[in-house]
Write an enzyme that holds these catalytic residues in place. Structure first.
Site, PDB file in Angstrom:
ATOM      1  N   HIS A 236     -17.455 -35.459 -71.685  1.00  0.00           N
ATOM      2  CA  HIS A 236     -16.301 -36.331 -71.901  1.00  0.00           C
ATOM      3  C   HIS A 236     -15.684 -36.709 -70.558  1.00  0.00           C
ATOM      4  CE1 HIS A 236     -12.261 -37.553 -73.146  1.00  0.00           C
ATOM      5  NE2 HIS A 236     -12.745 -37.695 -74.370  1.00  0.00           N
ATOM      6  N   HIS A 301     -15.811 -42.358 -78.541  1.00  0.00           N
ATOM      7  CA  HIS A 301     -14.384 -42.265 -78.875  1.00  0.00           C
ATOM      8  C   HIS A 301     -13.787 -43.662 -78.664  1.00  0.00           C
ATOM      9  CE1 HIS A 301     -13.726 -37.726 -77.728  1.00  0.00           C
ATOM     10  NE2 HIS A 301     -14.511 -37.875 -78.766  1.00  0.00           N
ATOM     11  N   ASP A 348     -10.277 -42.462 -81.785  1.00  0.00           N
ATOM     12  CA  ASP A 348      -9.723 -41.383 -80.977  1.00  0.00           C
ATOM     13  C   ASP A 348      -8.206 -41.543 -80.993  1.00  0.00           C
ATOM     14  OD1 ASP A 348      -9.731 -39.201 -79.344  1.00  0.00           O
ATOM     15  OD2 ASP A 348     -10.110 -40.326 -77.516  1.00  0.00           O
ATOM     16  N   HIS A 349      -7.543 -40.535 -81.421  1.00  0.00           N
ATOM     17  CA  HIS A 349      -6.071 -40.527 -81.508  1.00  0.00           C
ATOM     18  C   HIS A 349      -5.581 -41.613 -82.457  1.00  0.00           C
ATOM     19  CE1 HIS A 349      -6.100 -38.830 -77.133  1.00  0.00           C
ATOM     20  NE2 HIS A 349      -6.847 -38.146 -77.977  1.00  0.00           N
ATOM     21  N   TYR A 365      -3.307 -36.741 -83.310  1.00  0.00           N
ATOM     22  CA  TYR A 365      -4.230 -36.579 -84.444  1.00  0.00           C
ATOM     23  C   TYR A 365      -3.531 -36.604 -85.806  1.00  0.00           C
ATOM     24  CZ  TYR A 365      -7.848 -35.897 -81.042  1.00  0.00           C
ATOM     25  OH  TYR A 365      -8.737 -36.105 -80.010  1.00  0.00           O
TER      26      TYR A 365
HETATM   27  C1  DNO Z   1      -8.478 -35.493 -76.640  1.00  0.00           C
HETATM   28  C2  DNO Z   1      -9.876 -35.276 -76.533  1.00  0.00           C
HETATM   29  C3  DNO Z   1     -10.280 -34.191 -75.565  1.00  0.00           C
HETATM   30  C4  DNO Z   1     -11.754 -33.987 -75.692  1.00  0.00           C
HETATM   31  C5  DNO Z   1     -12.316 -33.030 -74.716  1.00  0.00           C
HETATM   32  C6  DNO Z   1     -13.804 -33.012 -74.818  1.00  0.00           C
HETATM   33  O1  DNO Z   1      -8.026 -36.034 -77.575  1.00  0.00           O
HETATM   34  O2  DNO Z   1     -10.549 -36.450 -76.308  1.00  0.00           O
HETATM   35  O3  DNO Z   1      -9.635 -33.012 -75.895  1.00  0.00           O
HETATM   36  O4  DNO Z   1     -12.026 -33.443 -76.938  1.00  0.00           O
HETATM   37  O5  DNO Z   1     -11.960 -33.356 -73.432  1.00  0.00           O
HETATM   38  O6  DNO Z   1     -14.297 -31.868 -74.247  1.00  0.00           O
END
Ligand code: DNO
Length: 389
Positions: A236, A301, A348-349, A365
């Site tokens: 990531h 994401h 994502d989010h 989340y």
């Molecule tokens: C946040 C996420 C991060 C991600 C980590 C992957 O929302 O995108 O916590 O899970 O960095 O290792």
């Protein structure tokens, strides 16, 4: 052409957003981790099997393990790091034996992602996550009082940071501290101020090249295991994608991606293409990155941010902000065409909307905000797939 596999992150049985909520949002896949297992310990087959059963009983599939955290000692190659790497290998094997073949991880020192405000109110009343340089600098220079911190910021940011800090109440100082050190889900570790300072001290002799090499050596060991077990590793990007607290950052730009992929050349060595993290830098051309490194994108994401020239950003709606989502999704759908399997994506989010504003969920989340994000992205995929229909 097909849509990407629509997944959502679930933080396990204690997540206030349930598997049923996620299914109703239209996702078919789950992205999760065994959050209760301390970083560095093996995820046993039984523990994986039990979690998988819960997911499948809800009519969903465990698509991606996010994250299998990389222990700090591995990042620093210190202490019993060798044993911890062996544990990591075993976790890879165990996940594969239960049919989970994509693993997301990161190599950010000490902290995972960082924001300075979790409830930034937008003009329409929704709340979102925010990152402000003046708040980060205020924390760093006046709360943590890191040695040499002031050299990390330009004069105009320092000036704003000082004014900002002077305006904070004791409660607001506490809130900022815990927002930065202890509040975001996924890292599995929170720090007190003292613990954080100690953790920073441990990085005194670790510069960018050393950290890059430590990742390279870690990958040397785990990639053969991933290859043997048909597991795809997806690092990531750094979030935010620039150095903070004087720590090295090694996965922030297209150049970093190129280096990581070429130094350990294997189809199983890949990335999580996170538009929200990479998109905070104007020099990261997202569509171009997909064109160049698409073969190594194993997980996606999708999220957008609105940035300014000073490094500040907030999390915008999924189809708003600076991320060219149409171009990105179109390119990803084309990429998927060349493969025989669906690429997992997750919204994502999400912002805090409606019911989200009245309940406590993991920052970023909430249920409705992500439902909206997924719905918008699904609509976008549908539109693109039917463009010529
Ligand atoms: C946040 C996420 C991060 C991600 C980590 C992957 O929302 O995108 O916590 O899970 O960095 O290792």
């Amino acid at each position: 052409m097909k849509t990407m596999e629509q997944t959502m992150r679930w933080y396990g049985p204690n997540d206030p957003v349930t598997l049923s909520d996620i299914r109703q949002a239209g996702a078919t896949g789950i992205v999760t981790a065994l959050h209760e297992i301390p970083n560095g310990e093996v995820w046993t087959k039984d523990a994986i099997k039990n979690r998988k059963r819960l997911i499948e009983e809800a009519g969903l599939r465990w698509s991606v393990a996010e994250s299998v955290p990389v222990h700090e000692l591995i990042k620093r190659r210190s202490g019993n790091f060798q044993e911890l790497i062996e544990n990591y290998k075993l976790t890879i094997k165990n996940l594969a034996s239960e049919g989970i073949h994509i693993i997301c991880y990161n190599f950010m020192p000490i902290l995972d992602w960082i924001r300075t405000e979790l409830d930034y109110e937008l003009p329409n009343g929704a709340k979102t996550l925010n990152f402000e340089m003046r708040a980060l600098a205020a924390f760093d220079c006046f709360i943590l009082k890191r040695e040499g911190a002031k050299k990390s910021y330009p004069a105009h940011i320092l000036e704003k940071a000082e004014i900002y800090y002077q305006g904070l109440t004791t409660e607001e100082v506490e809130k900022l501290k815990s927002t930065i050190l202890d509040n975001l889900p996924g890292a599995e570790i929170g720090y007190s101020l003292e613990e954080f300072q100690d953790a920073l001290n441990n990085y005194q002799n670790i510069d960018t090249l050393t950290l890059e090499n430590n990742l390279h050596l870690f990958l040397n060991e785990i990639i053969p295991v991933a290859e043997e077990n048909n597991v795809f590793l997806a690092i990531h990007p750094d979030d935010p994608p620039y150095p903070i607290f004087g720590l090295p950052r090694i996965m922030s730009t297209a150049t970093d991606i190129k280096r990581i992929l070429s130094e350990n050349s294997s189809p199983n060595n890949g990335i999580t293409f996170c538009t929200g993290s990479l998109g905070v830098r104007e020099d990261n051309k997202l569509v171009q990155i997909i064109k160049e490194y698409g073969d190594h994108i194993h997980f996606v994401h999708l999220r957008s941010t609105k940035r300014d020239k000073e490094g500040n950003f907030y999390e915008a709606g999924h189809l708003e902000g600076d991320v060219p989502m149409y171009g990105v999704v179109k390119e990803l759908l084309q990429l998927q065409e060349s493969r025989n399997k669906q690429l997992p994506m997750r919204p994502d989010h999400g912002q805090q909307l409606l019911h989200d504003l009245t309940v406590k969920t993991n920052p970023g989340y909430s249920g409705i905000g992500r439902l909206k994000g997924l719905a918008e992205l699904r609509g976008l995929m549908h539109g693109i797939l039917n463009e010529n229909a």
